[in-house]
Design an enzyme around this catalytic site. Structure first.
Site, PDB file in Angstrom:
ATOM      1  N   ASP A 111      72.520  10.493   7.011  1.00 14.64           N
ATOM      2  CA  ASP A 111      72.436   9.056   7.303  1.00 14.64           C
ATOM      3  C   ASP A 111      73.432   8.205   6.509  1.00 14.64           C
ATOM      4  O   ASP A 111      73.195   7.016   6.304  1.00 14.64           O
ATOM      5  CB  ASP A 111      71.011   8.565   7.052  1.00 14.64           C
ATOM      6  CG  ASP A 111      70.652   8.643   5.579  1.00 14.64           C
ATOM      7  OD1 ASP A 111      71.433   9.210   4.805  1.00 14.64           O
ATOM      8  OD2 ASP A 111      69.585   8.131   5.200  1.00 14.64           O
ATOM      9  N   ASP A 112      74.509   8.811   6.046  1.00 18.48           N
ATOM     10  CA  ASP A 112      75.502   7.991   5.343  1.00 18.48           C
ATOM     11  C   ASP A 112      76.910   8.298   5.844  1.00 18.48           C
ATOM     12  O   ASP A 112      77.875   8.204   5.108  1.00 18.48           O
ATOM     13  CB  ASP A 112      75.421   8.228   3.831  1.00 18.48           C
ATOM     14  CG  ASP A 112      75.634   9.690   3.467  1.00 18.48           C
ATOM     15  OD1 ASP A 112      75.786  10.528   4.385  1.00 18.48           O
ATOM     16  OD2 ASP A 112      75.641  10.001   2.270  1.00 18.48           O
TER      17      ASP A 112
ATOM     18  N   ASP B 230      62.421  12.227   7.009  1.00 13.49           N
ATOM     19  CA  ASP B 230      61.543  12.704   5.958  1.00 13.49           C
ATOM     20  C   ASP B 230      61.072  11.457   5.197  1.00 13.49           C
ATOM     21  O   ASP B 230      61.478  10.351   5.528  1.00 13.49           O
ATOM     22  CB  ASP B 230      62.358  13.624   5.035  1.00 13.49           C
ATOM     23  CG  ASP B 230      61.471  14.499   4.154  1.00 13.49           C
ATOM     24  OD1 ASP B 230      60.236  14.361   4.231  1.00 13.49           O
ATOM     25  OD2 ASP B 230      62.018  15.311   3.397  1.00 13.49           O
TER      26      ASP B 230
ATOM     27  N   SER C   7      74.042  12.641  -4.453  1.00 12.21           N
ATOM     28  CA  SER C   7      75.317  13.042  -5.050  1.00 12.21           C
ATOM     29  C   SER C   7      75.740  12.035  -6.114  1.00 12.21           C
ATOM     30  O   SER C   7      75.330  10.892  -6.091  1.00 12.21           O
ATOM     31  CB  SER C   7      76.412  13.125  -3.997  1.00 12.21           C
ATOM     32  OG  SER C   7      76.096  14.077  -3.042  1.00 12.21           O
TER      33      SER C   7
ATOM     34  N   ASP D  85      73.679  23.723   0.316  1.00 11.25           N
ATOM     35  CA  ASP D  85      75.105  23.830   0.663  1.00 11.25           C
ATOM     36  C   ASP D  85      75.845  24.828  -0.236  1.00 11.25           C
ATOM     37  O   ASP D  85      76.681  25.598   0.235  1.00 11.25           O
ATOM     38  CB  ASP D  85      75.801  22.463   0.727  1.00 11.25           C
ATOM     39  CG  ASP D  85      75.521  21.591  -0.478  1.00 11.25           C
ATOM     40  OD1 ASP D  85      74.612  21.923  -1.268  1.00 11.25           O
ATOM     41  OD2 ASP D  85      76.216  20.570  -0.635  1.00 11.25           O
TER      42      ASP D  85
ATOM     43  N   HIS E 115      63.588  19.658   4.104  1.00 11.99           N
ATOM     44  CA  HIS E 115      63.775  18.867   5.325  1.00 11.99           C
ATOM     45  C   HIS E 115      64.724  19.579   6.304  1.00 11.99           C
ATOM     46  O   HIS E 115      64.437  19.689   7.499  1.00 11.99           O
ATOM     47  CB  HIS E 115      64.314  17.481   4.948  1.00 11.99           C
ATOM     48  CG  HIS E 115      64.405  16.540   6.111  1.00 11.99           C
ATOM     49  ND1 HIS E 115      64.981  15.302   6.016  1.00 11.99           N
ATOM     50  CD2 HIS E 115      64.000  16.665   7.399  1.00 11.99           C
ATOM     51  CE1 HIS E 115      64.914  14.701   7.187  1.00 11.99           C
ATOM     52  NE2 HIS E 115      64.340  15.513   8.048  1.00 11.99           N
TER      53      HIS E 115
ATOM     54  N   ARG F 135      66.680   5.116   3.911  1.00 13.19           N
ATOM     55  CA  ARG F 135      67.724   4.095   3.822  1.00 13.19           C
ATOM     56  C   ARG F 135      67.901   3.421   5.186  1.00 13.19           C
ATOM     57  O   ARG F 135      68.671   3.911   6.025  1.00 13.19           O
ATOM     58  CB  ARG F 135      69.030   4.744   3.352  1.00 13.19           C
ATOM     59  CG  ARG F 135      68.906   5.368   1.950  1.00 13.19           C
ATOM     60  CD  ARG F 135      70.199   5.946   1.468  1.00 13.19           C
ATOM     61  NE  ARG F 135      70.538   7.220   2.104  1.00 13.19           N
ATOM     62  CZ  ARG F 135      71.563   7.984   1.744  1.00 13.19           C
ATOM     63  NH1 ARG F 135      72.372   7.592   0.792  1.00 13.19           N
ATOM     64  NH2 ARG F 135      71.793   9.116   2.358  1.00 13.19           N
TER      65      ARG F 135
END
Ligand SMILES: *[C@@H]1O[C@H](CO)[C@@H](O)[C@H](O)[C@H]1NC(C)=O
Ligand SMILES: *[C@@H]1O[C@H](CO)[C@@H](O)[C@H](O)[C@H]1NC(C)=O
Length: 452
Positions: A216-217, A148, A327, A296, A194, A120
């Site tokens: 990255d968000d 990745d 998600s 997680d 990753h 992204r």
């Protein structure tokens, strides 16, 4: 500290201004005196003629004009000098303060930021821009972007930041074997692979003592680095802690003390993730048994957590903007999107955070919950509670917990029996200007892993 510093400058500049004012007043009085003398002065020559008189007056007016312009030049240059002096002093103060802060930051531990990225470009750019914007020092907070997915435009975006960060690339781009019935969750398998590779790099190749992990968000708050710097020594010194997270799962604006709660921190039994710090020792423990997917939830299982807690803030220091990740989108709209990102810089490294150590925290916390006044959900929702009083809603069953949480806009799910943000079964939140606990009864026996 910051407040004190401002006060000092403001105070000094106000005394300066008072001195200037006094000088000006003295000057004006002196000048009026000169004018008065010039006007009333009569040369005592014998009966001067009318033309002589008018000549004299003209001369005196010329003199006065001359005098006036001299005085005015004198006062402007005086003012100019005073202003310059004050500016100089202000700048000196500023520089010495920045040097102080800089030294403090330099002296702290090196805490690398690991940014997990894939494909992204726009998101990675947004995340990096904010991380760089607030980073106080490059040496103490090296940013390592792990990519990745082999996506070229994303790689080029990351590379465009030059030596402000390092790029590492996950080398194994082979397809990953996923059980047939979990095919649609393949993303979770790739992410777990990753993470394992990137964290191994951080601790084995780069040899860091700890890491702050972001994806990255995430947007970060102005005091993101300050928060982790200050909590690092607590994480190190308290073996009952295993992570520090920047995230409050119930951090919606209406559920936290946005006005006065930015400096409040908690312990939680729930692993929040979303901008979190771990030590090398924890990686040595988890790395060898790292799961193939759903890392997680695996971390939240009792075998991994082993009764350890994380530190979390009242007001989130991260906010996720990624709707398109793995998600689910509905969850994003209903909860994640509404998390309030902290806006005020709290100088955490200058605060005494020792209250977060278990031996200090637990007795205080238990007493606080014990002493709070029992109320019903209806009373809380009515908005007629007395301000400043602490209340609690008691739950005994999973259904009551869920119903109450839902009615208040709190997260109502459990992972391994632990509700989000829970500590000793208690959810602490802020509702209509009151601190409220959603707390289990006095005979609480610990989390029930069958609650989900
Ligand atoms: C703000 O929070 C501090 C503790 O964090 C507390 O001592 C103070 O009374 C609070 N002020 C208000 C107005 O709630
Ligand atoms: C920090 O706070 C604790 C109480 O929570 C106190 O015992 C300790 O002396 C304080 N430390 C400093 C340096 O003020």
């Amino acid at each position: 500290m910051i407040v004190n510093f401002c006060l000092k400058i403001c105070y000094e500049s106000s005394t300066m201004r008072r001195k200037q004012l006094l000088l000006l007043k003295v000057g004006i009085v002196a000048w009026l005196l000169v004018v008065y003398i010039l006007f009333t002065y009569q040369p005592s020559t014998t009966s001067p003629s009318l033309s002589q008189k008018s000549h004299n007056i003209n001369q005196q007016l010329d003199k006065l004009e001359d005098e006036l312009s001299k005085q005015s030049k004198f006062y402007s240059s005086l003012l100019e000098k005073l202003r310059g002096l004050q500016r100089q002093q202000h700048e000196d103060q500023h520089i010495s303060n920045e040097e102080d802060d800089f030294r403090l930051i330099k002296d702290g531990p090196v805490l690398p930021i690991l940014l997990i990225a894939c494909n992204r470009e726009a998101a990675v750019r947004r995340s990096i821009d904010l991380l760089l914007k607030y980073r106080p020092d490059q040496e103490r907070f090296p940013i390592i972007v792990s990519q990745d997915c082999g996506h070229k435009p994303t790689r080029e975006t990351i590379e465009s930041y030059g030596d402000q960060l390092s790029l590492i690339q996950q080398p194994d781009l082979s397809d990953i074997e996923v059980p047939l019935k979990e095919r649609k969750f393949k993303g979770y398998f790739l992410i777990a692979r990753h993470y394992k590779w990137a964290l191994t790099q951080i601790f084995q190749k780069f040899n860091y003592e700890a890491v702050i992990i972001v994806e990255d968000d995430l947007d970060v708050a102005p005091d993101f680095y300050e928060y982790f710097s200050a909590t690092y020594p607590i994480l190190r010194s308290d073996p009952t802690l295993w992570c520090v997270s920047a995230w409050n799962d119930n951090g919606k604006a209406g559920l936290v003390d946005v006005r006065n709660g930015s400096s409040i921190l908690y312990r939680t039994d729930f692993f929040p993730g979303l901008g979190w710090m771990m030590t090398r020792e924890l990686w040595d423990e988890l790395g060898p048994k790292w799961p193939r997917s759903y890392w997680d939830d695996w971390v939240r299982a009792p075998e991994q957590r082993a009764n350890r807690a994380c530190i979390r803030p009242e007001v989130s220091r991260t906010r996720t903007f990624g709707k398109k990740g793995v998600s689910n989108g509905l969850f994003y709209e209903k909860h994640l999107k509404q998390i309030h990102l902290n806006e005020v810089f709290v100088p955490f490294t200058k605060l005494n955070l020792s209250y977060l150590h278990q031996e200090q925290y637990d007795p205080t916390f238990e007493k606080e919950v014990q002493n709070s006044q029992v109320v019903s959900l209806t009373e809380v929702k009515s908005g007629r509670l007395t301000q400043g009083v602490k209340y609690k809603i008691v739950y005994h069953t999973k259904d009551v917990f869920k119903r109450t949480a839902k009615a208040l806009g709190l997260m109502d799910d459990f992972k391994a029996g632990v509700p989000r943000t829970g500590y000793k079964g208690v959810i602490s939140f802020f509702y209509g200007n009151n601190r409220i606990f959603l707390a289990p009864g006095n005979n609480w026996q610990g989390y029930n892993p069958s609650w989900s």
